[in-house]
Scaffold this motif. Structure first.
Motif, short mmCIF file in Angstrom:
data_model
loop_
_atom_site.label_atom_id
_atom_site.label_comp_id
_atom_site.label_asym_id
_atom_site.label_seq_id
_atom_site.Cartn_x
_atom_site.Cartn_y
_atom_site.Cartn_z
N ASP A 326 9.33 -1.99 -21.32
CA ASP A 326 8.98 -0.57 -21.26
C ASP A 326 8.48 -0.15 -19.88
O ASP A 326 8.03 0.98 -19.70
N VAL A 328 5.84 -1.02 -18.44
CA VAL A 328 4.38 -0.94 -18.31
C VAL A 328 3.81 -2.18 -17.63
O VAL A 328 3.02 -2.07 -16.70
N ARG A 329 4.19 -3.37 -18.11
CA ARG A 329 3.53 -4.59 -17.64
C ARG A 329 4.37 -5.40 -16.66
O ARG A 329 3.84 -6.15 -15.85
N THR A 340 3.39 9.08 -19.04
CA THR A 340 3.55 7.66 -19.33
C THR A 340 4.70 7.45 -20.32
O THR A 340 5.50 6.54 -20.18
N GLU A 341 4.76 8.33 -21.33
CA GLU A 341 5.84 8.22 -22.31
C GLU A 341 7.20 8.41 -21.65
O GLU A 341 8.15 7.69 -21.95
N MET A 344 8.16 5.26 -19.79
CA MET A 344 8.65 4.20 -20.67
C MET A 344 10.12 4.49 -21.07
O MET A 344 10.98 3.60 -21.02
N PHE B 88 6.11 2.91 -30.27
CA PHE B 88 5.93 2.77 -28.82
C PHE B 88 4.60 3.36 -28.40
O PHE B 88 4.31 4.52 -28.69
N TYR B 89 3.80 2.58 -27.75
CA TYR B 89 2.56 3.08 -27.16
C TYR B 89 2.18 2.13 -26.03
O TYR B 89 2.29 0.92 -26.18
N PRO B 90 1.76 2.67 -24.88
CA PRO B 90 1.59 1.79 -23.72
C PRO B 90 0.56 0.67 -23.90
O PRO B 90 0.66 -0.34 -23.22
N LEU B 92 0.19 -1.09 -26.57
CA LEU B 92 0.69 -2.04 -27.57
C LEU B 92 1.75 -2.89 -26.87
O LEU B 92 2.89 -2.45 -26.69
N PRO B 93 1.38 -4.10 -26.43
CA PRO B 93 2.26 -4.83 -25.49
C PRO B 93 3.69 -5.04 -25.99
O PRO B 93 4.63 -4.90 -25.23
N ILE B 146 -2.29 11.36 -24.71
CA ILE B 146 -1.26 10.86 -23.81
C ILE B 146 -0.33 11.96 -23.32
O ILE B 146 0.17 11.93 -22.19
N HIS B 147 -0.11 12.99 -24.19
CA HIS B 147 0.99 13.92 -23.93
C HIS B 147 0.87 14.70 -22.63
O HIS B 147 1.86 14.96 -21.96
N ALA B 149 -1.44 13.84 -20.08
CA ALA B 149 -2.26 13.12 -19.10
C ALA B 149 -1.52 12.97 -17.78
O ALA B 149 -0.30 12.88 -17.76
N ASP B 150 -2.29 12.93 -16.68
CA ASP B 150 -1.69 12.66 -15.37
C ASP B 150 -1.25 11.21 -15.28
O ASP B 150 -0.20 10.87 -14.80
N THR B 152 -2.31 7.01 -17.12
CA THR B 152 -2.99 6.28 -18.19
C THR B 152 -3.49 4.96 -17.65
O THR B 152 -2.74 4.24 -16.99
N LEU B 154 -4.82 1.21 -18.56
CA LEU B 154 -4.66 0.31 -19.70
C LEU B 154 -5.53 -0.92 -19.54
O LEU B 154 -5.62 -1.49 -18.46
#
Lengths: 494, 489
Positions: A326, A328-329, A340-341, A344, B88-90, B92-93, B146-147, B149-150, B152, B154
C-alpha cells in the motif's frame, strides 16, 4: 569435453568431492553460460555474483577441510524471485517491490545456505506468481531455451529456463496451481510440488496461502530428491508446516514399478489435450505397465470444476495477501498529491500489473457480501469434492498419472490477450494443489516441433516416496536425454 | 426525559469490550508486546507485514483468552478458527486484521452484576481472539479524521498486540447496569492478571450497542453502536445520552438509523460516525495461513484449576466476614486494603470493625496525607491489637479512630499510642464505683427520679461520672454500675 554447466547435481557433486574441479569452477561455468543465454532468455532478474562467489569459495574451503555438509555443497542453485533473500533485491517481478531488499532470508534460502549451496541469483516469474507463461513480469518476459519464440511456461518460468539452459544446476520455484510443474514440462526438466506443508512458506511472498508450495527444478529425478531433502521439514515460523518425519527419498529411486498400481486420469486425457501430448503420455503409461505396473483408468469427476474453483480461491486469497502492498511501510509509493487514502490507492494502481489487478478484483468480488456463497463458498465445496475424489482414487491406486500441460510451449504473445486460454494451461496441475497432494513432472519426449512434453505423477499427501519411485522409473523408461537448444555448448554469444 | 417517558420506553443494551493482553510478545510474531512511548520502537519486520512473513499464534495469548473465557463461565471450544477481516487503513499493516468470526475460542458465558441490591445475569455471547492495530494521528484538516488530513503519522508499536473481544447478549437494561458490568469485567480481568485493563490507556475499551422499544414489547428497536467510551463513567453517560436521544427521535415521530456513533466526553453527546450503508464489507474468510486453533481438554482443565479467586467469590467472603455491601465493594477493588483486611480478620479481629476502619478512617487519612494505605506504617498486627483493646473496653471507639491514624502516621503500636496520649479507659470497677457513689451522693434528686421509674437522668449521671473520671472510664461499665446502684434506691 562436456561443459561443466551441463552436469547433473549428482555428477557435479561427485566431481567436487573427488576434487576434479572446484565450486568456483562450477559457478564460473554457469555464469559463462548465463552470459551467453541471458540475452535471449532473460531467465534471471538478479545475478548475485558477489554473494555466489563468496559462497563458492566458502564451499571450496570446506571441501579442502574435508568438511562436507551434504550433496548440495558447492552446487550453484537459482531462486525464484518471490523468495526473500536477505539484502538481495526481491521483487516478485512487480514494480510495487522494485528494488526491495528483504531484511530476512526465507526458510528455504536459509536451509540451502546451511546445505552449502551456492545461490546464483533470482529468477523471473509472472508478477506475484500469477500466470502460466512468465510474460506477466514487470521486468520483461522470459523465453524458452528450446525455442526462444516460445514461452517457458510459468509462473516459475525463469527457474525452469535456468535449469534447462545450464545457467544453474537446480532451482527453486513455487507452485500454486502448477507454477513449477507446467514450466518444467515446457522446458524439458523435472519439476516437483511437495505435499502442502512439507516445505516452509516462511519468506515466500504469498500468492494464495492455502495452495502455495515451494519445490525444486532439476535435470534429473535424483537431483530433485536431493534438493527437496534439503528444504523439507517442519518450521515453527510457518503454522501450516507439517510437524512430522520427512519422506526418505534417496531410498525411493531405482526400485522399479513392479506391482504398483498406476491410475491414468480419464478426465485429463480427453478433449483439450494436444494429441501429441496425449500419445506420448499413453506410450509412457504403457511402458510402465510393461515394466510390471498395473495400469488402470481412474475417473476424477470433480476435476472438471477444479479450474473454476481454483480461479475463485486463489484470487480470493491473493486479494487479502496483496493488500499489504500500500506504499505505507515499504515498496512503491505514488508521487501523486492527495490524502493518505489516495496515496495508498495510487501506489497500488501504479505498482501492480494488469493480471494482478484482474485477480485482486476477481477475488474481492468473490468474497463480497451477497456473492460469497455463490462464488468463494461454492469453490470451497468443489475443493472438498476434489479431495474426496482423490481420496477415493488412492484407495484403488498408488499414484495417478496424466499430462503435466495440455500442450507444449506456446508462442510468446499467443495467449496473452486471452486470460481464459492462459488459465486452461493449468488444467492438469490444479487438482493436486486443491487437494494439497504432491505431484511431479518428468520430461518424456518432444513433439514434432522439438518442444518437450512432461509426464505428471500425482500421489497422496506425504506420498513423496512412492511418487519418486515411479518418477525414477518413468525417467529411465523414457530415456529422455535431449537438451535444450540453448544449453548446447556450441551456442555462442550473439 | 420525564418519568413518564421512562415508563413507556425500555432500553436494550449490549456491550463489546476489547482487552489488550499483557503478553511478552505480540499475537503473531516474536516482537515484545509492552508498548513503549517512543513511536515505532516496538515493531519488527513481521508485525510490519513484510512480504512473505506468515503469522504464528502466541501460546501465552491463547492461554490468556482461555483464562478469561473460563472465568466468565464460557464453553471453551476445542477447535476454533481464525478469519481475515479485510479493510484498508494505514495503521493496519496487512490491511486485514486477523480475528475470529464463526467458531470463536469461547462462547456461552455469563456475568452476574448487582445494581441497588438487584442482581442480574448478563449473558456472554462470545469471547474471541484478534490482534490490535497501530495508531494513526491525522494531522491537519478539521476533525482529526483521515479524509481531510494533510498527512498521517503512524505508530506501529501497538500493531499486533493480542486483543480479546468480549461480546454480551443484549441483556443489559440500564446505564447503571452497563457500568456495573464494565466495572465487574475490569475487576475480573485484573484479578486474572492477563491485562492491566486500563480504560484511560486504552488497554480496555468499550463499544455500547443501544436500542429502545416500548416497555412491555418484545421486538427489538434499531440499534446504534457508540465508540470512544474511555471510562466507566462515560460508559454510563454515553448510554444514558443515547437512550434519551433515541426516545426523543421516536417521540418526535422519527426513525433510528442503524449507525456507528462517536461519544464526545467534552460535549457529553454522541454524534454519527458512519451509517450502515457507509459501513465496510469486511469480506471475512478463514485465514489460510493459520490452522484451526486447538485447545485440548488437558489445557482447559489446567486453566480451570489454576484460576485465581474471582471478585464475586472475594465479595461473598467479605460479606460472610460481616462487612456491608458497600464496604465489601471497596475491599474487592483494592488489593492493598483487602490484604490488610484478610490478615487482620485471620488474626481474630471482627470483620465489620476492620472493614469500617479501613474503608473509613484509613482511606480518609490516606487521601489527606496523600500516602497509600499500604505505604503507611499500619500493619495487620496493629489492627488486631486495636480491635482487641476496644473489645476489652480499654479504648473508646472514638479514641480508637485517633489511634488508628496515629499508627498509620508511624507513632507506634496502638497500646503505646493510647498510653502516650492518655486515652486508655478505666475499666477498674472499684475506681468507677467510687466515682459513681460520689456522683449519686451529690444528686439525690436524680436518684429519686430513677427510683420513681424515670430513666432520663441516667444520661446526666453518666456524664457526671465520666467527668470525674477524666473521660477515660469504659462507658458500658459506668452505665451498668449506675443502673445497679440506682435500682435499689
Amino acid at each position: 569435453m562436456t561443459d561443466l554447466a551441463d552436469l547433473t547435481i549428482a555428477e557435479a557433486g561427485a566431481g567436487l568431492r573427488k576434487g576434479e574441479f572446484s565450486s568456483v569452477d562450477l559457478l564460473d561455468a554457469v555464469t559463462r553460460r548465463a552470459s551467453i543465454t541471458e540475452a535471449q532468455l532473460h531467465a534471471y532478474l538478479t545475478l548475485d555474483a558477489k554473494g555466489a562467489r563468496a559462497a563458492a569459495e566458502a564451499a571450496d574451503a570446506a571441501f579442502a577441510d574435508g568438511d562436507v555438509a551434504g550433496p548440495l555443497q558447492g552446487i550453484p542453485i537459482a531462486l525464484k524471485d518471490n523468495m526473500c533473500t536477505k539484502g538481495v533485491t526481491t521483487t516478485a517481478s512487480s514494480q510495487i517491490l522494485a528494488g526491495w531488499k528483504p531484511p530476512y532470508d526465507a526458510t528455504v534460502v536459509r536451509r540451502l545456505k546451511e546445505a552449502g549451496a551456492v545461490l546464483t541469483g533470482k529468477t523471473n516469474l509472472d508478477e506475484f506468481a500469477m500466470g502460466s507463461s512468465t510474460e506477466n513480469s514487470a521486468y520483461g518476459e522470459t523465453r524458452n531455451p528450446w525455442n526462444p519464440d516460445h514461452v517457458p511456461g510459468g509462473s516459475s518460468g525463469g527457474s525452469a529456463a535456468t535449469v534447462a539452459a545450464g545457467s544453474a544446476f537446480g532451482a527453486l520455484g513455487s507452485d500454486t496451481g502448477g507454477s513449477i510443474r507446467q514450466p518444467a514440462a515446457l522446458c524439458g526438466v523435472v519439476g516437483m510440488k511437495p505435499t502442502y506443508g512439507l516445505v516452509s512458506r516462511y519468506g515466500l511472498i504469498a500468492f494464495a496461502s492455502s495452495l502455495d508450495q515451494i519445490g525444486p527444478f532439476s535435470r534429473t529425478v535424483a537431483d530433485s530428491a536431493v534438493i527437496l531433502d534439503a528444504i523439507a521439514g517442519w518450521d515453527r515460523r510457518d503454522s501450516t508446516s507439517i510437524d512430522g518425519p520427512v519422506p526418505n527419498l534417496a531410498g525411493s529411486l531405482d526400485r522399479g514399478v513392479k506391482e504398483l498400481r498406476v491410475g491414468i486420469v480419464t478426465e485429463l486425457m480427453g478433449e483439450g489435450i494436444d494429441p501429441q501430448v496425449k500419445a506420448a503420455v499413453s506410450t509412457t503409461a504403457s511402458q510402465l505397465e510393461a515394466a510390471g505396473a498395473e495400469l488402470v483408468e481412474v475417473s476424477l469427476p470433480s476435476s472438471e470444476y477444479a479450474l473454476s474453483a481454483y480461479y475463485l480461491i486463489a484470487p480470493a486469497e491473493c486479494s487479502a495477501n496483496l493488500a499489504r502492498f500500500d506504499g505505507v511501510r515499504y515498496g512503491h509509493r505514488s508521487q501523486i498529491e492527495g490524502t493518505t487514502e489516495d496515496m495508498m490507492a495510487h501506489s497500488r494502481a501504479e505498482g501492480f500489473g494488469p493480471e494482478v489487478i484482474r485477480r485482486i478484483l476477481l477475488g474481492t468480488y468473490a468474497l463480497s457480501a451477497g456473492y460469497y456463497d455463490a462464488f468463494y463458498g461454492q469453490a470451497q465445496r468443489v475443493r472438498t469434492l476434489v479431495r474426496t475424489d482423490f481420496a477415493e482414487a488412492y484407495e484403488k491406486v498408488d499414484v495417478l498419472v496424466s499430462p503435466t500441460s495440455p500442450t507444449t510451449a506456446f508462442r510468446v504473445g499467443e495467449r496473452a490477450a486471452d486470460p481464459i486460454a492462459m488459465y486452461y494451461s493449468d488444467v492438469c496441475t490444479i487438482p493436486s494443489n486443491l487437494a494439497g497432494d504432491p505431484a511431479i513432472s518428468v520430461p518424456i519426449g518432444v513433439d514434432d516441433t522439438g518442444l518437450p512434453i512432461g509426464f505428471q505423477i500425482m500421489a497422496p499427501a506425504l506420498g513423496e516416496e512412492i511418487m519418486y519411485q515411479v518418477a525414477s522409473a518413468v525417467e529411465s523408461i523414457a530415456g529422455f536425454t535431449q537438451r535444450a537448444v540453448l544449453a548446447s555448448s556450441d551456442v555462442v554469444a550473439p | 426525559m420525564t418519568n413518564a417517558d421512562v415508563q413507556t420506553w425500555a432500553a436494550v443494551i449490549g456491550i463489546e469490550t476489547h482487552v489488550e493482553l499483557s503478553t511478552k510478545s505480540k499475537m503473531f510474531c516474536g516482537r515484545r508486546a509492552d508498548i513503549p512511548d517512543e513511536p515505532n520502537t516496538a515493531s519488527c519486520p513481521a508485525c510490519l507485514a513484510p512480504p512473505g512473513a506468515p503469522p504464528v499464534p502466541n501460546e501465552q495469548a491463547i492461554e490468556g483468552i482461555v483464562t478469561i473465557g473460563t472465568a466468565l463461565g464460557c464453553t471453551i471450544n476445542e477447535s476454533s478458527l481464525f478469519y481475515r477481516k479485510n479493510y484498508f487503513y494505514p495503521d493496519l499493516p496487512k490491511n486485514y486484521q486477523i480475528s475470529q468470526y464463526t467458531f470463536p475460542v469461547c462462547e456461552f458465558g455469563s456475568l452476574d452484576v448487582e445494581v441497588d441490591g438487584e442482581p442480574t445475569t448478563i449473558g456472554i455471547t462470545r469471547v474471541h481472539m484478534e490482534e490490535d492495530t497501530g495508531k494513526s494521528s491525522h494531522v491537519g484538516g478539521g476533525d482529526g479524521r483521515i479524509h481531510d488530513a494533510d498527512h498521517t503519522l503512524l505508530d506501529f508499536n501497538r500493531a499486533g498486540v493480542p486483543l480479546v473481544e468480549i461480546v454480551t447478549e443484549p441483556d443489559i437494561r440500564s446505564p447503571e447496569q452497563a457500568r456495573a458490568y464494565g466495572a465487574e469485567l475490569q475487576r475480573i480481568v485484573r484479578a486474572l492478571g492477563v491485562s492491566d485493563a486500563k480504560l484511560e490507556a486504552g488497554s480496555m475499551r468499550f463499544d455500547a450497542n443501544v436500542s429502545v422499544r416500548r416497555a412491555g414489547t418484545e421486538t427489538l428497536g434499531t440499534r446504534t453502536e457508540t465508540k470512544n467510551v474511555n471510562s466507566l463513567r462515560s460508559l454510563q453517560r454515553a448510554i444514558a445520552f443515547e437512550i434519551d436521544r433515541q426516545i426523543g427521535v421516536l417521540e418526535d415521530g422519527g426513525v433510528i438509523v442503524q449507525e456507528t456513533r462517536h461519544w464526545n466526553e467534552d460535549t457529553g453527546a454522541t454524534s454519527s460516525m458512519r451509517t450502515k450503508e457507509e459501513s465496510e464489507d469486511y469480506r471475512y474468510f478463514q485465514d489460510p495461513d493459520l490452522l484451526p486453533l486447538e485447545v485440548s481438554a488437558e489445557w482447559r482443565e489446567r486453566v480451570k484449576a489454576s484460576l485465581p479467586e474471582l471478585p464475586a467469590q472475594m465479595r461473598a467472603r467479605f460479606r460472610n466476614a460481616g462487612v456491608d455491601a458497600v464496604t465489601a465493594e471497596i475491599l474487592v477493588d483494592s488489593a492493598e486494603l483487602a490484604e490488610l483486611f484478610e490478615a487482620a480478620v485471620a488474626g481474630g479481629a471482627p470483620g465489620k470493625l476492620i472493614g469500617n476502619w479501613l474503608t473509613g478512617e484509613a482511606i480518609a487519612w490516606s487521601r489527606r496525607e496523600e500516602i497509600e494505605v499500604n505505604e503507611s506504617d499500619l500493619t495487620a498486627e496493629h489492627l488486631i491489637e486495636l480491635a482487641t483493646m476496644i473489645e476489652d473496653g480499654k479504648l473508646s471507639s472514638t479514641a480508637g479512630k485517633d489511634v488508628l491514624t496515629a499508627a498509620m502516621a508511624g507513632e507506634g503500636a496502638p497500646h503505646d499510642i493510647a498510653a502516650a496520649r492518655d486515652l486508655l479507659q478505666v475499666s477498674d470497677e472499684g475506681a468507677i464505683l467510687e466515682a459513681v457513689d460520689m456522683v449519686l451522693a451529690d444528686n439525690p434528686d436524680a436518684v429519686d427520679k430513677i427510683a420513681a421509674g424515670d430513666d432520663k437522668p441516667i444520661g446526666f449521671l453518666m456524664g457526671q461520672v465520666m467527668r470525674h473520671m477524666g473521660g477515660k472510664a469504659d462507658p458500658t461499665i459506668v452505665k451498668q454500675i449506675l443502673r445497679d446502684r440506682t435500682k435499689g434506691a
